[in-house]
Each structure stands twice: as structure tokens, then as C-alpha cells.
Write an enzyme that holds these catalytic residues in place. Structure first.
Site, PDB file in Angstrom:
ATOM      1  N   CYS A 140       0.829  -1.210   0.000  1.00 33.35           N
ATOM      2  CA  CYS A 140       0.000   0.000   0.000  1.00 33.35           C
ATOM      3  C   CYS A 140       0.862   1.259   0.000  1.00 33.35           C
ATOM      4  O   CYS A 140       1.422   1.643   1.027  1.00 33.35           O
ATOM      5  CB  CYS A 140      -0.912  -0.009   1.222  1.00 33.35           C
ATOM      6  SG  CYS A 140      -1.872   1.494   1.421  1.00 33.35           S
ATOM      7  N   CYS A 143      -0.318   4.086   2.278  1.00 32.54           N
ATOM      8  CA  CYS A 143      -0.030   3.885   3.704  1.00 32.54           C
ATOM      9  C   CYS A 143       1.446   4.092   4.010  1.00 32.54           C
ATOM     10  O   CYS A 143       1.793   4.681   5.029  1.00 32.54           O
ATOM     11  CB  CYS A 143      -0.385   2.462   4.144  1.00 32.54           C
ATOM     12  SG  CYS A 143      -1.856   1.765   3.431  1.00 32.54           S
ATOM     13  N   ASP A 144       2.321   3.580   3.158  1.00 29.62           N
ATOM     14  CA  ASP A 144       3.734   3.464   3.545  1.00 29.62           C
ATOM     15  C   ASP A 144       4.710   4.299   2.722  1.00 29.62           C
ATOM     16  O   ASP A 144       5.898   4.370   3.065  1.00 29.62           O
ATOM     17  CB  ASP A 144       4.165   1.987   3.461  1.00 29.62           C
ATOM     18  CG  ASP A 144       3.358   1.116   4.421  1.00 29.62           C
ATOM     19  OD1 ASP A 144       2.966   1.621   5.486  1.00 29.62           O
ATOM     20  OD2 ASP A 144       3.115  -0.057   4.110  1.00 29.62           O
TER      21      ASP A 144
END
Ligand code: NAP
Length: 316
Positions: A140, A143-144
Site C-alpha cells: 500500500c 499507507c507506507d
């Protein structure tokens, strides 16, 4: 509680304990519906395999994914949600109350069902992929991506997700190398053009990632050219796997309407599925946003809609 001889009928059973399921549980429990939440093989859902979550509102310093889910769970418990573990192996949605059968033979009946079984990122299935997840391996970019500032990283995949992730990651990374197993992309022309024009994105064609190198975090990749059979190594500190997601909807095949890729259909602007009394929340019905906050939002909608239905039927 589920039992092999169901004597009582639950108001609401929620399958899945990610942000969608647990938010539905908080709302249903606070509406005095005494919901039952079924925890499957990955309690807490996909957030339990990410590290810092920095985009969930209310946590200005960020929060670890597993801790966030633990907090969701405590909140649901505080208002009387009952949790049961087990794999739901079959559902009968042809008749209300609906019947759920667990792998060990237990059965439960419920007036309303909220499905929040989520989606699973597809993984390559190579050595070290799982071990280094959250330590350089991610599924993701939203997200990261932030953790890879000024680093050289790679993305695997040739579809729209891979192009979208690669393009997004150039905001942070020094370079992004897309590794694709063929020599043409599956992605739409517009997404391809955008990626080809981006000076930070490079492509390696006809190649698969055969292993991920690094003891405690990602240090590099082992690559194999599928046309020549040649092996090589590449130095990167991050690997984003973007080879697609699959919604966890196998249980509902033939009973609920789905789109061509298996996501549950919901009436636009609601969480109502094609069957009255069955609601869907979170990634299981959303291939577009796939965020914890949107999952939580639809979990709330599902609980409110279930409550209104039960109330209109006089069963609550
Ligand atoms: P996808 O279109 O199925 O593409 C998956 C890609 O991963 C393909 O290029 C495939 O290679 C590759 N792949 C699959 N398994 C692999 C493996 N084991 N090892 C290496 N590579 C592998 O999936 P997606 O990109 O997630 O897109 C899913 C759907 O969502 C599509 O309909 C897409 O258009 C849509 N989507 C739209 C947007 C947007 O419009 N903004 C953004 C994201 C997704 P092959 O090409 O060789 O099969």
C-alpha cells in the site's frame, strides 16, 4: 452465542473485525442491538500488517496499525459487542433469519448480517516476502510511501494499481523501478503515459522478482529475466507489491450480486446488498478508496441501516 443447535436468533452478526466491522459493532452495540462480531483468521484485518498509520484522523502523531485496531476492538467491547472466533464456512441467505455455519459445525442465525470480510492484497509468494512485510515490503503506497523518502525502491506489477502506486511513490522516493513480468503493461493508456513521462520511474521488462534480500529490512532484490533466464541482483530498500487485490467474497458467490472482479454490489450511497437484511461495509464492496477511514464510514452506515430495518420490522 453461536451454537450447533441455534436456539436463539441474533439481531446482527458482523463478519470481519477490520475498521469496517468494528465500527459497525460500535454503532450496533450503542443502539442496544447486542451484536456478535465474528473474528476470522486475520483479526483486525489488513491494518494489522502495516506499521505506522499516519492518515487516520485523531492521531496527530500517528499510530501503529495493530494498536489502532486494538483500540477499535476495545471500544466495540465496551458497549457490549460479543466476539466469537471461527471461520464461517457457509452462509444461507435464502431465508431470514440467515444461517451461518462455522468450520467446526456450529451454526448461528441472525436477522441482519453485516459483511466486512475485506479484501486481501495478492502477494507474489516468494521467499522472504512475508518475513519482510512492514520492513520494506508493502502492499500500500498510500499507507507506507512516506517512509521511503529519497530512497531507491521498486514496484511489482503492470496494471493500473502498479502505475498509480509508482507515480504516487515518486513524491517521496529518489527513484521507482517498475518490474513487470511481460513487455507490455496491462494498465490503461492514460496511466501508462503518466508513468512513462515521469523521469523518476524506470521499467524493467520480462522480469520477475525471485527473492528479496536483507536480514532485518529490504536491501535488494533477486531478479530473473523470463526471456533469457538470466539472474541478477538489484539494490533497493523498498518493494511495493501491486499485483492486485481480491475481495474476500467466495462465501457469498451465487447468493449476492457482485461485480465482475468479485466485489459485492451495494445500492449506490448505501451499504445495502442485493438481499434485504444483508449489508456490506469496507473493502469487500470498495475497490476504489480502500482506506481505513472509508471502511469505518461504511461500517457506520451498515449498522445504522441494519438498525433502521430491524426497527421498521418491529424486531428490535
Ligand atoms: P490487474 O489489472 O489485475 O493487474 C495486475 C498486474 O499484476 C498485471 O500486470 C499482472 O501481470 C501482474 N501480476 C499478477 N500476478 C502477478 C504475479 N504473481 N507476479 C508478477 N506480476 C503479477 O490489477 P490492478 O492493477 O490492481 O487493477 C485492478 C482493477 O482496478 C483494474 O480493473 C484496474 O483498471 C482498476 N484500477 C483502476 C485505477 C484507476 O483507474 N485509478 C487504479 C487502480 C486500479 P500481467 O499483466 O502479466 O497479467
Amino acid at each position: 452465542m453461536p451454537d450447533s443447535q441455534p436456539s436463539s436468533v441474533e439481531n446482527i452478526i458482523i463478519i470481519g473485525t477490520g475498521p469496517a466491522g468494528l465500527t459497525a459493532a460500535v454503532y450496533a452495540a450503542r443502539a442496544n442491538l447486542s451484536p456478535v462480531c465474528v473474528e476470522g483468521t486475520q483479526p483486525g484485518g489488513q491494518l494489522t500488517i502495516t506499521s505506522d498509520v499516519e492518515n487516520y484522523p485523531g492521531f496527530p502523531e500517528g499510530v501503529m496499525g495493530p494498536e489502532l485496531m486494538e483500540r477499535f476492538r476495545k471500544q466495540a467491547e465496551r458497549f457490549g459487542t460479543r466476539f466469537v472466533s471461527g471461520d464461517v464456512q457457509a452462509v444461507d441467505l435464502n431465508q431470514r433469519p440467515f444461517t451461518l455455519t462455522f468450520a467446526d459445525g456450529r451454526q448461528s442465525k441472525t436477522r441482519a448480517l453485516i459483511i466486512s470480510t475485506g479484501a486481501s492484497a495478492k502477494w507474489i509468494g516468494i521467499p522472504n516476502e512475508r518475513r519482510l512485510m512492514g520492513r520494506g515490503v508493502s502492499g500500500c503506497a498510500t499507507c507506507d510511501g512516506f517512509f521511503f523518502k529519497n530512497q531507491d525502491i521498486a514496484v511489482v506489477g503492470g496494471g493500473d494499481t502498479a502505475m498509480e502506486e509508482a507515480t504516487f511513490l515518486t513524491r517521496f522516493a529518489k527513484s521507482v523501478t517498475v518490474i513487470h513480468r511481460r513487455d507490455t503493461l496491462r494498465a490503461s493508456k492514460a496511466m501508462q503515459d503518466k508513468a512513462f513521462k515521469n523521469p523518476k520511474i524506470k521499467f524493467i521488462w520480462d522480469t520477475e522478482v525471485s527473492d528479496i534480500l536483507g536480514e532485518n529490512d529490504v536491501q535488494g532484490l533477486k531478479l530473473k529475466n523470463l526471456k533469457t533466464g538470466e539472474s541478477s541482483e538489484m539494490k533497493v530498500t523498498g518493494l511495493f507489491v501491486a499485483i492486485g487485490h481480491q475481495p474476500n467474497t467466495g462465501l457469498f458467490q451465487g447468493q449476492l450480486q457482485m461485480n465482475e472482479t468479485g466485489y459485492l454490489w451495494v445500492e449506490p450511497g448505501t451499504s445495502k446488498t442485493s438481499r434485504a437484511g444483508v449489508f456490506a461495509a469496507g473493502d469487500v464492496a470498495d475497490h476504489v478508496y480502500r482506506q481505513a477511514i472509508t471502511a469505518a464510514g461504511t461500517g457506520c452506515m451498515a449498522a445504522i441501516e441494519a438498525e433502521r430495518l430491524l426497527e421498521s420490522e418491529g424486531s428490535h
